[in-house]
Design an enzyme around this catalytic site. Structure first.
Site, PDB file in Angstrom:
ATOM      1  N   CYS A  68       0.298   3.616   2.953  1.00 29.73           N
ATOM      2  CA  CYS A  68       0.849   2.971   4.159  1.00 29.73           C
ATOM      3  C   CYS A  68       2.349   3.249   4.266  1.00 29.73           C
ATOM      4  O   CYS A  68       2.863   3.518   5.361  1.00 29.73           O
ATOM      5  CB  CYS A  68       0.617   1.463   4.133  1.00 29.73           C
ATOM      6  SG  CYS A  68      -1.112   0.976   4.118  1.00 29.73           S
ATOM      7  N   CYS A  80       0.831  -1.205   0.000  1.00 27.94           N
ATOM      8  CA  CYS A  80       0.000   0.000   0.000  1.00 27.94           C
ATOM      9  C   CYS A  80       0.870   1.262   0.000  1.00 27.94           C
ATOM     10  O   CYS A  80       1.661   1.475   0.925  1.00 27.94           O
ATOM     11  CB  CYS A  80      -0.898  -0.062   1.243  1.00 27.94           C
ATOM     12  SG  CYS A  80      -1.657   1.478   1.739  1.00 27.94           S
TER      13      CYS A  80
END
Length: 101
Positions: free
Chosen positions: A32, A29
């Site tokens: 992230c 991600c």
């Protein structure tokens, strides 16, 4: 202190001790990864803060316990109980205020 959590027992040992910020993330991600840099910067300002990184894909027990459906998700825990939840990429001032409250 930022600590990568690898299992449920390790998580419980730390999460039940006062105020803890939990970053539920995925290695694939983009937001992230960006949040990881924000948390590292936050740690410099608040070295006593307890920050746990929980891999969404490797820690299903934690994900299910706190009903996390997406990532990144930030949980603020007090003695193991969720008191606040933020979804998506967050900025350092928001997270700092969360820990100072």
């Amino acid at each position: 202190m930022i600590k990568e959590i690898t299992n449920f027992e390790e998580f419980n040992a730390v999460a039940n001790q006062g105020k803890v910020l939990v970053d539920v993330y995925s290695k694939t991600c983009g937001p992230c990864k960006m949040l990881g840099f924000v948390l590292a910067d936050l740690e410099k300002d608040m070295p006593d803060a307890v920050i746990l990184k929980v891999d969404f894909d490797r820690n299903k027990e934690i994900v299910e316990k706190y009903d996390v459906a997406s990532y990144p998700t930030i949980l603020l825990l007090q003695d193991g109980e969720e008191v606040k939840r933020l979804k998506g990429l967050q900025q350092k001032p928001v997270l700092k205020q969360l820990l100072e409250a």
